[in-house]
Design an enzyme around this catalytic site. Structure first.
Site, PDB file in Angstrom:
ATOM      1  N   SER A  50       0.791  -1.230   0.000  1.00 55.61           N
ATOM      2  CA  SER A  50       0.000   0.000   0.000  1.00 55.61           C
ATOM      3  C   SER A  50       0.826   1.284   0.000  1.00 55.61           C
ATOM      4  O   SER A  50       0.329   2.328  -0.385  1.00 55.61           O
ATOM      5  CB  SER A  50      -0.964   0.022   1.187  1.00 55.61           C
ATOM      6  OG  SER A  50      -0.261   0.189   2.393  1.00 55.61           O
ATOM      7  N   LYS A  94       0.233   4.956   6.807  1.00 54.16           N
ATOM      8  CA  LYS A  94      -0.332   5.658   5.646  1.00 54.16           C
ATOM      9  C   LYS A  94       0.103   7.119   5.685  1.00 54.16           C
ATOM     10  O   LYS A  94       0.635   7.607   6.674  1.00 54.16           O
ATOM     11  CB  LYS A  94      -1.868   5.609   5.657  1.00 54.16           C
ATOM     12  CG  LYS A  94      -2.469   4.224   5.724  1.00 54.16           C
ATOM     13  CD  LYS A  94      -2.276   3.444   4.469  1.00 54.16           C
ATOM     14  CE  LYS A  94      -2.968   2.080   4.621  1.00 54.16           C
ATOM     15  NZ  LYS A  94      -2.497   1.102   3.714  1.00 54.16           N
TER      16      LYS A  94
END
Length: 176
Positions: A50, A94
């Protein structure tokens, strides 16, 4: 008398001092390590696709900053570690894309884009690999209480400072 039989009295003789040494060394060391990890930072692994190309898919060891006031130093573009809202046993890393009060386009590639206003006490987090990331587009805005810290360094396998990745593209944002 065998050699092992001769060790018995020595073990009994030094046993008490070994236990005392353990108490005087191990317990303060454990307290120090706990304090450092809770209030200064920690080293944690990051796995998965990711955050490509910023982080390796095979895994990087990241330094997470938790010095006092780290939440006040968060800026759009910083990498953060957080607990995922749907699985409290799982942590993820993230990029912070929006703070409270910001409006975010959930899927800019959609023919009918939808927008979300990030509420007070929340942030919007997204992976750098847009097509292969479970992030705020799935979870919605993330409460600040789920954030663990700001990623500042990759310590292994290729040591480097993790810099803020914010990039303003002129002409791509309007106030209308």
């Amino acid at each position: 008398m065998s050699r092992f039989a001769q060790l018995g009295p020595k073990i009994r003789q030094y046993g008490a001092s070994s236990a005392r040494m353990f108490v005087y060394c191990a317990i303060p060391s454990a307290c120090f390590i706990h304090t450092v990890f809770d209030y200064a930072g920690e080293i944690t692994p990051s796995l998965g696709p990711s955050m490509l190309p910023t982080l390796n898919m095979a895994g990087d060891m990241l330094m997470i900053e938790r010095l006092p006031g780290w939440r006040k130093r968060l800026r759009v573009g910083d990498l953060v570690a957080f607990t995922t809202p749907y699985d409290p046993g799982r942590r993820a890393v993230k990029r912070l894309l929006a703070e409270a009060g910001d409006t975010v386009c959930v899927d800019p590639k959609s023919k009918h884009p939808s927008f979300v206003l990030v509420p007070k006490g929340h942030v919007w987090l997204q992976g750098d690999n847009f097509n292969n990331s479970t992030d705020s587009r799935v979870y919605g805005p993330i409460p600040l209480g789920l954030l663990h810290g700001r990623v500042t360094w990759c310590v292994w396998p290729s040591p480097r400072r993790i810099k803020n990745g914010a990039e303003i593209l002129p002409g791509h944002f309007t106030d209308s």
